[in-house]
Design an enzyme around this catalytic site. Structure first.
Site, PDB file in Angstrom:
ATOM      1  N   TYR A 193       2.077  -3.789   1.808  1.00 50.68           N
ATOM      2  CA  TYR A 193       1.125  -4.791   2.296  1.00 50.68           C
ATOM      3  C   TYR A 193       1.520  -5.286   3.682  1.00 50.68           C
ATOM      4  O   TYR A 193       0.736  -5.239   4.629  1.00 50.68           O
ATOM      5  CB  TYR A 193       1.073  -5.954   1.308  1.00 50.68           C
ATOM      6  CG  TYR A 193       0.048  -7.014   1.651  1.00 50.68           C
ATOM      7  CD1 TYR A 193      -1.311  -6.733   1.607  1.00 50.68           C
ATOM      8  CD2 TYR A 193       0.439  -8.300   2.016  1.00 50.68           C
ATOM      9  CE1 TYR A 193      -2.256  -7.700   1.917  1.00 50.68           C
ATOM     10  CE2 TYR A 193      -0.498  -9.277   2.323  1.00 50.68           C
ATOM     11  CZ  TYR A 193      -1.843  -8.973   2.273  1.00 50.68           C
ATOM     12  OH  TYR A 193      -2.772  -9.934   2.588  1.00 50.68           O
ATOM     13  N   ASP A 194       2.786  -5.731   3.806  1.00 54.76           N
ATOM     14  CA  ASP A 194       3.250  -6.321   5.065  1.00 54.76           C
ATOM     15  C   ASP A 194       3.152  -5.327   6.220  1.00 54.76           C
ATOM     16  O   ASP A 194       2.596  -5.622   7.280  1.00 54.76           O
ATOM     17  CB  ASP A 194       4.719  -6.768   4.948  1.00 54.76           C
ATOM     18  CG  ASP A 194       4.948  -7.802   3.858  1.00 54.76           C
ATOM     19  OD1 ASP A 194       4.015  -8.057   3.075  1.00 54.76           O
ATOM     20  OD2 ASP A 194       6.064  -8.341   3.785  1.00 54.76           O
ATOM     21  N   ASP A 220      10.870 -12.142  -1.859  1.00 54.50           N
ATOM     22  CA  ASP A 220       9.963 -13.294  -1.887  1.00 54.50           C
ATOM     23  C   ASP A 220      10.347 -14.236  -0.729  1.00 54.50           C
ATOM     24  O   ASP A 220      11.479 -14.716  -0.667  1.00 54.50           O
ATOM     25  CB  ASP A 220      10.162 -14.011  -3.231  1.00 54.50           C
ATOM     26  CG  ASP A 220       9.021 -14.932  -3.581  1.00 54.50           C
ATOM     27  OD1 ASP A 220       8.146 -14.536  -4.357  1.00 54.50           O
ATOM     28  OD2 ASP A 220       9.011 -16.077  -3.066  1.00 54.50           O
ATOM     29  N   PRO A 221       9.428 -14.486   0.219  1.00 54.43           N
ATOM     30  CA  PRO A 221       9.795 -15.346   1.355  1.00 54.43           C
ATOM     31  C   PRO A 221      10.238 -16.744   0.903  1.00 54.43           C
ATOM     32  O   PRO A 221       9.634 -17.315   0.002  1.00 54.43           O
ATOM     33  CB  PRO A 221       8.503 -15.404   2.178  1.00 54.43           C
ATOM     34  CG  PRO A 221       7.772 -14.160   1.813  1.00 54.43           C
ATOM     35  CD  PRO A 221       8.083 -13.936   0.363  1.00 54.43           C
TER      36      PRO A 221
HETATM   37  N1  UDP Z   1       5.252 -17.901  -7.961  1.00 53.09           N
HETATM   38  C1  UDP Z   1       5.769 -18.604  -9.022  1.00 53.09           C
HETATM   39  N2  UDP Z   1       5.163 -18.479 -10.238  1.00 53.09           N
HETATM   40  C2  UDP Z   1       4.065 -17.716 -10.440  1.00 53.09           C
HETATM   41  C3  UDP Z   1       3.525 -17.017  -9.348  1.00 53.09           C
HETATM   42  C4  UDP Z   1       4.156 -17.119  -8.108  1.00 53.09           C
HETATM   43  O1  UDP Z   1       6.771 -19.327  -8.894  1.00 53.09           O
HETATM   44  O2  UDP Z   1       3.566 -17.677 -11.570  1.00 53.09           O
HETATM   45  C5  UDP Z   1       5.885 -18.059  -6.628  1.00 53.09           C
HETATM   46  C6  UDP Z   1       6.203 -16.758  -5.906  1.00 53.09           C
HETATM   47  O3  UDP Z   1       7.478 -16.274  -6.293  1.00 53.09           O
HETATM   48  C7  UDP Z   1       6.160 -17.209  -4.456  1.00 53.09           C
HETATM   49  C8  UDP Z   1       5.096 -18.300  -4.445  1.00 53.09           C
HETATM   50  O4  UDP Z   1       4.958 -18.716  -5.790  1.00 53.09           O
HETATM   51  O5  UDP Z   1       7.388 -17.786  -4.089  1.00 53.09           O
HETATM   52  C9  UDP Z   1       3.762 -17.806  -3.951  1.00 53.09           C
HETATM   53  O6  UDP Z   1       3.416 -16.654  -4.641  1.00 53.09           O
HETATM   54  P1  UDP Z   1       2.024 -15.928  -4.479  1.00 53.09           P
HETATM   55  O7  UDP Z   1       2.092 -14.646  -5.241  1.00 53.09           O
HETATM   56  O8  UDP Z   1       0.926 -16.858  -4.822  1.00 53.09           O
HETATM   57  O9  UDP Z   1       1.873 -15.660  -2.914  1.00 53.09           O
HETATM   58  P2  UDP Z   1       2.840 -15.038  -1.794  1.00 53.09           P
HETATM   59  O10 UDP Z   1       4.209 -14.787  -2.342  1.00 53.09           O
HETATM   60  O11 UDP Z   1       2.153 -13.795  -1.372  1.00 53.09           O
HETATM   61  O12 UDP Z   1       2.872 -16.103  -0.757  1.00 53.09           O
END
Ligand code: UDP
Length: 313
Positions: A145-146, A273-274
């Protein structure tokens, strides 16, 4: 004169909101989607509208449509979905963007390329301005994706420089709202559905990682302003809400809005995970006179109502 817009990925979460907005502005809208992550349900309300056309098509294959404006939103955006078939994700970004750039060149029309804050990877600069070049793991599971979106940006600016295509690139930060797919695994949809069902709230890692959450209507307004601008601007533009929360704080917010007694449970943090993410939106404020209007509290309440079935969009 009727203006024609093509929206690739128009049956997805953001795409379907953009379809509704452009129809309300009098556009003839062609929605192109292969329904791999989008759904017909998202656009069902428009199927009888003579100004709306749905074409089931994978944008990685060229398409020829008469149009004045092209919007490229075609790509799975949730980690769970884009990692399911990373090869397809990458091809959608690269081939899809090239095909639409060729169409924009051929039809001499403006194009909006919807990019992502993921081009910044796990950022070492905070908040992230457009000038930050990013910190992406090229070989990790998020790279499809990135790096797909980064390559798509690169080719957009090549078409701009070499062929004078009027393409505008926006980098979208986490966005939420009605029509989110409840099963796409994203943090807002997961937490709301879990809270509504009284299930455990799944916090990944210790929940200290942050995200900044933009309500969908604000984002769509940003897209429209970007395309409405007469003159092109240099480089990409961040669109997002600088209101930043830790994932744990978000969980508590959702629990209090839903009045849920669900418990937080901690699960393994996904790879790459950022740790933090917040847009610097100075450029969007200056160039587009745009900034988000909907607070996270208000936006989450609206989204909860939609998941409850008491709000249409
Ligand atoms: N996350 C979480 N629980 C969940 C889903 C996601 O803690 O049930 C965390 C995930 O690890 C990340 C953040 O929420 O740190 C945002 O995740 P998402 O998949 O929504 O978006 P992205 O990582 O692409 O910003």
């Amino acid at each position: 004169m009727v203006r024609h817009a093509i929206i690739a990925g128009g049956a997805g979460f953001l795409g379907s909101h953009l379809v509704a907005r452009l129809l309300s502005e009098g556009y003839h809208v062609v929605c192109v989607d292969d329904l791999s992550t989008g759904s017909e349900e998202n656009i069902s309300e428009h199927l009888e509208n003579p100004n709306f056309e749905f074409v089931e098509h994978d944008i990685a294959t060229p398409i020829s449509v008469e149009c004045d404006k092209i919007y490229n939103l075609a790509c799975p955006a949730s980690p769970k979905q884009y990692m399911t078939n990373p090869i397809k994700t990458f091809k959608t970004s690269i081939f899809g963007t090239i095909n639409l750039l060729d169409l924009a060149h051929q039809q001499k029309c403006k194009m909006l390329q919807v990019s992502t804050s993921e081009v910044y990877g796990d950022p070492t600069v905070h908040p992230q301005p457009e000038t930050y070049l990013g910190n992406v793991n090229t070989t990790g599971p998020r790279a499809c994706y990135d790096e797909g979106k980064r390559a798509a940006e690169a080719i957009c600016f090549d078409y701009q420089r070499q062929l004078a295509v009027d393409v505008r690139v926006v980098r979208v930060f986490n966005t939420y709202g009605p029509k989110m797919d409840p099963d796409d695994g994203r943090v807002v949809s997961n937490f709301i559905t879990q809270a509504l069902k009284g299930e455990d709230i799944t916090v990944y890692g210790d929940g200290s990682q942050t995200r900044s959450f933009c309500y969908v209507d604000d984002l769509i307004e940003g897209f429209c302003r970007t395309m409405a601008r007469e003159t092109q601007f240099a480089g990409p533009i961040n669109l997002g809400n600088p209101e930043e929360y830790s994932v744990k704080d978000l969980a508590h917010k959702v629990l209090s809005i839903v009045h849920s007694s669900s418990q937080l449970v901690y699960k393994e943090l996904p790879q790459d995970d950022p740790k933090k993410r917040r847009p610097d939106i100075t450029k969007a404020q200056d160039i587009l006179d745009w900034s988000p209007k909907v607070s996270v509290d208000d936006g989450l309440a609206r989204t909860v109502d939609w998941f409850r079935g008491t709000r249409k969009n």
